[in-house]
Design an enzyme around this catalytic site. Structure first.
Site, PDB file in Angstrom:
ATOM      1  N   HIS A 167     -86.288  43.440 -65.681  1.00  0.00           N
ATOM      2  CA  HIS A 167     -86.726  42.831 -66.949  1.00  0.00           C
ATOM      3  C   HIS A 167     -85.584  42.831 -67.961  1.00  0.00           C
ATOM      4  O   HIS A 167     -85.312  41.807 -68.611  1.00  0.00           O
ATOM      5  CB  HIS A 167     -87.934  43.602 -67.488  1.00  0.00           C
ATOM      6  CG  HIS A 167     -88.375  43.183 -68.850  1.00  0.00           C
ATOM      7  ND1 HIS A 167     -89.434  42.328 -69.061  1.00  0.00           N
ATOM      8  CD2 HIS A 167     -87.897  43.505 -70.095  1.00  0.00           C
ATOM      9  CE1 HIS A 167     -89.591  42.142 -70.361  1.00  0.00           C
ATOM     10  NE2 HIS A 167     -88.669  42.846 -71.010  1.00  0.00           N
ATOM     11  N   GLU A 168     -84.898  43.969 -68.088  1.00  0.00           N
ATOM     12  CA  GLU A 168     -83.800  44.061 -69.054  1.00  0.00           C
ATOM     13  C   GLU A 168     -82.600  43.212 -68.623  1.00  0.00           C
ATOM     14  O   GLU A 168     -81.938  42.591 -69.469  1.00  0.00           O
ATOM     15  CB  GLU A 168     -83.383  45.525 -69.236  1.00  0.00           C
ATOM     16  CG  GLU A 168     -84.499  46.437 -69.731  1.00  0.00           C
ATOM     17  CD  GLU A 168     -85.185  45.937 -70.992  1.00  0.00           C
ATOM     18  OE1 GLU A 168     -84.550  45.187 -71.761  1.00  0.00           O
ATOM     19  OE2 GLU A 168     -86.354  46.287 -71.205  1.00  0.00           O
ATOM     20  N   HIS A 171     -83.179  39.721 -69.736  1.00  0.00           N
ATOM     21  CA  HIS A 171     -82.840  39.501 -71.144  1.00  0.00           C
ATOM     22  C   HIS A 171     -81.339  39.215 -71.296  1.00  0.00           C
ATOM     23  O   HIS A 171     -80.943  38.370 -72.108  1.00  0.00           O
ATOM     24  CB  HIS A 171     -83.208  40.732 -71.977  1.00  0.00           C
ATOM     25  CG  HIS A 171     -84.640  40.773 -72.380  1.00  0.00           C
ATOM     26  ND1 HIS A 171     -85.309  39.695 -72.923  1.00  0.00           N
ATOM     27  CD2 HIS A 171     -85.557  41.786 -72.331  1.00  0.00           C
ATOM     28  CE1 HIS A 171     -86.563  40.033 -73.200  1.00  0.00           C
ATOM     29  NE2 HIS A 171     -86.734  41.292 -72.836  1.00  0.00           N
ATOM     30  N   GLU A 246     -90.329  37.689 -73.927  1.00  0.00           N
ATOM     31  CA  GLU A 246     -90.838  38.792 -73.117  1.00  0.00           C
ATOM     32  C   GLU A 246     -91.543  38.277 -71.866  1.00  0.00           C
ATOM     33  O   GLU A 246     -91.394  38.847 -70.776  1.00  0.00           O
ATOM     34  CB  GLU A 246     -91.779  39.672 -73.943  1.00  0.00           C
ATOM     35  CG  GLU A 246     -91.102  40.416 -75.081  1.00  0.00           C
ATOM     36  CD  GLU A 246     -89.996  41.352 -74.606  1.00  0.00           C
ATOM     37  OE1 GLU A 246     -90.108  41.889 -73.484  1.00  0.00           O
ATOM     38  OE2 GLU A 246     -89.021  41.541 -75.341  1.00  0.00           O
TER      39      GLU A 246
END
Length: 323
Positions: A167-168, A171, A246
């Protein structure tokens, strides 16, 4: 939800970053002009000038004199933020570097994901807090960093932790972190100006002559007013950053790991205890996978949801479980 590809998200974030960089000096100039106009109006300077000089002309004259110094200060702030953004974020979150010798498990998970996506390995930091949270930061490959709390490392299994790291990394890949850090810089400068004005007002109230006090008080009130307006508009800029980032990072994690249920399980555990004690600023909190404060506990209902930096975590889990 409308399909958005990685390249589309990158392009959007690059455009928004450039737009914010252009809008910020413009906003500063407008606020300085407003300050000059209000100062000339309330200080009575227009009564001391003879002839057909209007209030606007006087304000423009003051603006021309002080604008170079203000823009110079903004430039210095940007240079500091560009070269020291990593140190600023680390200080605001209490994060420190995590060595490979200290935790090979985390390094192996990050390296495997980066190799699968052809990404350069980011730095890895840790926050010594037993709560569960994580964030990515940085503006280029030299400063990209994935930060994990001690709690999230210890309390998630390998699949869940891998999903959070993915997930990070999404980003970073989508350039979300660059846009978020630019917004943090914008909000920070107006908060700094407001704090300086308040401290100056506090100390000036104990010294000086009455006339000087009156002039200083007027100046401080105007600075506070203009700084508050600027802070409000900078927050609006921050909220212009879509909360869909997100959802897209969640989708990116599912794509990397081929395991959306792992991230859903991780988010469920994170939602029970996301509060990082070191994080006191709301602008920094928007970096995290889940808001590390009271906002996370409010279920983002009613009016609070309009000003939330994150979508409801229950909805994110529901979407992941429908993959």
């Amino acid at each position: 939800m409308q399909y958005v590809g990685i390249q589309t998200q990158k392009s959007r974030n690059n455009f928004r970053s450039l737009l914010l960089l252009c809008l910020f000096p413009l906003l500063v100039c407008v606020l300085v002009l407003l300050f000059c106009y209000l100062y000339v109006m309330f200080s009575g300077a227009s009564n001391q000038v003879q002839g057909e000089v209007t209030l606007t002309q006087l304000a423009m004259g003051v603006f021309v004199q002080i604008a170079p110094y203000v823009l110079g200060g903004v430039l210095v702030w940007f240079l500091i933020a560009y070269f020291a953004n990593t140190s600023i974020i680390n200080s605001a979150t209490g994060s420190i570097p995590l060595s490979r010798q200290e935790n090979k498990r985390v390094y192996n998970l990050v390296e495997n994901l980066c190799m699968s996506q052809g990404m350069k390995m980011p730095r890895i930091n840790v926050i010594n807090d037993n709560s569960l949270n994580a964030f990515a930061s940085g503006i280029n490959e030299r400063t990209y960093t994935v930060t994990l709390s001690r709690g999230i490392i210890n309390k998630l299994d390998d699949q869940e932790l891998e999903a959070v790291i993915a997930h990070e990394l999404s980003h970073i890949r989508n350039h979300d972190v660059r846009l978020l850090i630019i917004s943090i810089v914008f909000v920070g400068i107006f908060a700094m100006v407001a704090q300086i004005a308040m401290r100056t007002a506090y100390y000036s109230s104990f010294s000086g002559r009455k006339n000087d006090k009156n002039g200083t008080a007027l100046l401080i009130v105007l600075v506070l007013l203009v700084a508050a307006i600027g802070y409000f508009f900078s927050i609006l800029m921050r909220f212009a950053i879509s909360r869909k980032r997100e959802y897209l990072a969640d989708a990116g994690s599912a794509e990397m790991t081929k395991n959306p249920l792992a991230l859903a399980s991780a988010l469920r555990k994170i939602s029970a205890d996301p509060d990082i004690e070191a994080v006191k600023r709301d602008d920094v909190a928007q970096l995290f996978i889940q808001h590390p404060g009271k906002q996370a506990e409010s279920a983002l209902s009613g009016m609070s949801g309009l000003f939330a930096t994150h979508p409801p975590i229950e909805k994110r889990i529901q979407i992941l479980e429908q993959f």
